[in-house]
Enzyme design. Structure first.
Site, PDB file in Angstrom:
ATOM      1  N   TYR A  13       0.921  -1.238  -0.072  1.00  0.00           N
ATOM      2  CA  TYR A  13      -0.101  -0.099  -0.139  1.00  0.00           C
ATOM      3  C   TYR A  13       0.825   1.375  -0.121  1.00  0.00           C
ATOM      4  CZ  TYR A  13      -4.439   2.323   1.632  1.00  0.00           C
ATOM      5  OH  TYR A  13      -5.470   3.065   1.808  1.00  0.00           O
ATOM      6  N   HIS A  25      -2.519   7.319  -3.140  1.00  0.00           N
ATOM      7  CA  HIS A  25      -3.685   6.449  -3.033  1.00  0.00           C
ATOM      8  C   HIS A  25      -4.033   6.506  -1.509  1.00  0.00           C
ATOM      9  CE1 HIS A  25      -6.020   3.054  -3.810  1.00  0.00           C
ATOM     10  NE2 HIS A  25      -5.460   2.384  -3.082  1.00  0.00           N
ATOM     11  N   GLU A  49      -1.042  -1.420 -10.720  1.00  0.00           N
ATOM     12  CA  GLU A  49       0.297  -1.716  -9.926  1.00  0.00           C
ATOM     13  C   GLU A  49       1.177  -2.302 -10.650  1.00  0.00           C
ATOM     14  OE1 GLU A  49      -0.599  -3.843  -6.213  1.00  0.00           O
ATOM     15  OE2 GLU A  49      -2.819  -3.492  -5.966  1.00  0.00           O
ATOM     16  N   GLN A 100     -15.691  -5.537  -0.242  1.00  0.00           N
ATOM     17  CA  GLN A 100     -14.387  -5.246   0.725  1.00  0.00           C
ATOM     18  C   GLN A 100     -14.846  -4.342   1.936  1.00  0.00           C
ATOM     19  OE1 GLN A 100     -11.434  -3.194  -1.615  1.00  0.00           O
ATOM     20  NE2 GLN A 100     -10.204  -3.270   0.254  1.00  0.00           N
ATOM     21  N   LYS A 115     -10.929  -9.125  -2.512  1.00  0.00           N
ATOM     22  CA  LYS A 115      -9.875  -9.085  -3.422  1.00  0.00           C
ATOM     23  C   LYS A 115      -9.464 -10.479  -3.906  1.00  0.00           C
ATOM     24  CE  LYS A 115      -7.310  -5.924  -3.115  1.00  0.00           C
ATOM     25  NZ  LYS A 115      -7.091  -4.808  -4.023  1.00  0.00           N
TER      26      LYS A 115
END
Length: 427
Positions: free
Chosen positions: A140, A145, A213, A252, A265
Site C-alpha cells: 500500500y 492513493h 500496480e 471489501q 480481493k
C-alpha cells in the site's frame, strides 16, 4: 553483502542497434529482452524472450548447443514456468542476457542462422502465466492513493493512519487466482451492506474496480529467520510485471473490519505475460520521495531506488473503442521496493523464487493520474466519462480493462506490454 556484478553495456544509457527490423515504438526492443512462457501448436509451453514482434525460443537455442558453455540444460528451458531458469541464479540470467544481446547486435551471429528454427511470431504464440507463484504480498505504498482512500472514508484530517509513514503497509493475497493477461474474469459475489440497510444481502458486486500496480518477481530464496536490508533487495529481484489487483469495493467495505481484505480481493489478480529484467530498468532509475519522518534504521536507504516508468489504464466497453482513463508513473511511490522487501523479511519471513511483491495502487497527484476507479470517480460521486455517451463509476459486464507500462529515455524504450482483461457476468 551480495557479490557485485557490473552492469551490462546495454543496461547503461547506450543506444544499441540490432540486425532485426524492430519498430522504435515496440515495447520489446534490444534494450529490454523480457522473459515469458509461450506455446504454439507444435511447441509445448517453454521459456522465450520477446524481441520486437518475435519470440526467441530459448529451449530451441539450447538444444542446438549454444548455451552449453553456460551449463544450461535444454530441459530447464522446456518448463511451463520460469522458476527452474530463475533458480539458476543471477550470474546465469546476466550471462544469457549478454549472450542474446551480443547475438542480436553482431552480424553473422548464431541467431541469424537459426531464424527459422528459433524465432516464433508473437501473433502465432499463446502466452501463459510466466511463474509458479507460491506467495503474493500486496503493499500500500503510494502516499497519494492512501491519502485519497483515507480522505474518502475517514476525512482529510485522518487520511493517513499513524503507522503509514513508518513502515510499508501490506497484506498477504491469494496466489492461486493470479491469471495472465487475456484471461477473462467473472464478476465476483459476496455479502454486501447497501447504504441505509440494516442487514447484508448476498449478490454480485456492484462496485468492481481495477487497481493499477507493478509487482517485483522474487528470484532468489531467502533463509527463514534472516532479515534482509534494503540494499540487498536487488540481489533477490528477477524482474517486474504489470499487475492488476481487482477489487470488489462493496464486498471489501463490509468485510475488511477487523482483519482486512478477503473475498473483495482474492477472486482474481491479472499480470502481464512478460517479466522485464531488473537490468533492463537500470537507465530509468530515479530518486525516491523524501521520507519524513525518517524511517527506522532497518528501512533507511539512499540513492536512486525508484524507477521512471509511465503507466496507463484504458477501459473499452463491449463493441466500442477504448478510453484512456488514467496516466501515472511508478516513480510516484513513497516506499521503494527495497524497503518493501526489507520490511517483509524483518521478522524472519522467508521469500521464495516466484513470489510476487505488488506495489499497491499507483496514483499520481492529479485526478487523471489516479490508479483506481474508487479514486477516479471519488467513490462514485463523480462519474467518469467513457467515450461520447457512456460514464462509469465502477466497471460493467463486457468492459475490457487494459494496463500498459513503458519507460523511455534518450532513444531507449523498455515496455511491459499489456494486461488486458474482460469482465464477464457473474454466474
Amino acid at each position: 553483502m551480495p557479490e557485485f556484478v557490473p552492469p551490462l553495456a546495454n543496461d547503461k544509457n547506450e543506444k544499441l542497434n540490432t540486425w532485426l527490423d524492430i519498430s522504435p515504438e515496440s515495447d520489446f526492443g534490444i534494450h529490454n529482452l523480457p522473459y515469458g512462457i509461450f506455446s504454439t501448436p507444435s511447441r509445448r509451453p517453454r521459456v522465450g524472450v520477446a524481441i520486437g514482434d518475435q519470440i526467441i525460443d530459448l529451449a530451441a537455442v539450447a538444444m542446438r548447443g549454444h548455451f552449453q558453455s553456460l551449463s544450461i540444460e535444454p530441459e530447464v528451458l522446456e518448463q511451463p514456468s520460469l522458476n527452474a531458469f530463475v533458480r539458476l541464479g543471477k550470474p546465469t540470467w546476466q550471462a544469457v542476457r549478454k549472450r542474446l544481446t551480443d547475438w542480436l547486435t553482431q552480424t553473422d551471429s548464431p541467431l541469424q542462422h537459426l531464424r527459422n528454427e528459433c524465432f516464433v511470431a508473437q501473433s502465432e504464440a499463446k502466452m501463459h502465466l510466466p511463474l509458479e507463484i507460491g506467495d503474493y504480498t500486496d503493499f500500500y505504498a503510494s502516499e497519494t492513493h492512501a491519502t485519497n482512500v483515507g480522505t474518502m472514508f475517514r476525512g482529510k484530517e485522518n487520511a493517513l493512519m499513524p503507522n503509514w509513514k513508518h513502515m510499508p503497509i501490506a497484506y498477504h493475497g491469494r496466489a492461486s487466482s493470479i491469471v495472465v493477461s487475456d484471461t477473462d474474469i467473472r464478476r465476483p459475489k459476496g455479502q454486501i451492506m447497501l447504504q441505509g440497510a440494516d442487514q447484508p444481502m448476498f449478490g454480485a458486486t456492484q462496485a468492481l474496480d481495477f487497481e493499477l500496480e507493478m509487482a517485483a518477481v522474487i528470484g532468489k530464496n531467502s533463509e527463514l529467520g534472516i532479515s534482509l536490508r534494503p540494499e540487498e533487495a536487488e540481489d533477490y529481484i528477477f524482474g517486474f510485471v504489470l499487475f492488476n489487483d481487482w477489487s470488489a469495493r462493496d464486498i471489501q467495505r463490509w468485510e475488511y473490519v477487523p482483519l482486512g481484505p478477503f473475498l473483495g480481493k482474492n477472486f482474481a489478480s491479472s499480470i502481464s505475460p512478460w517479466v522485464v529484467p531488473l537490468e533492463a530498468l537500470e537507465p530509468f532509475r530515479v530518486e525516491g520521495a523524501e521520507q519524513q519522518p525518517k524511517p527506522l534504521p532497518y528501512l533507511q536507504t539512499s540513492g536512486k531506488r525508484n524507477f521512471n516508468i509511465n503507466l496507463e489504464v484504458a477501459i473499452q466497453p463491449e463493441g466500442e473503442s477504448e478510453t484512456i482513463v488514467s496516466q501515472t508513473n511508478f516513480k510516484n511511490m513513497y516506499w521503494g521496493v527495497g524497503q518493501m522487501l526489507a520490511h517483509h523479511t524483518v521478522n524472519g519471513c522467508n521469500l521464495r523464487i516466484g513470489d510476487l511483491l505488488a506495489s499497491g495502487t499507483i496514483s499520481g497527484n492529479e485526478p487523471g493520474s489516479y490508479g483506481s476507479l474508487l479514486e477516479l470517480s471519488w467513490n462514485g460521486e463523480r462519474p467518469l466519462k467513457i467515450n461520447a455517451n457512456q460514464t462509469r463509476t465502477y466497471l460493467e459486464d463486457g468492459d475490457t480493462v487494459t494496463l500498459r507500462g513503458c519507460a523511455r529515455k534518450e532513444g531507449i524504450r523498455v515496455g511491459f506490454g499489456e494486461v488486458r482483461t474482460k469482465i464477464l457476468p457473474s454466474l
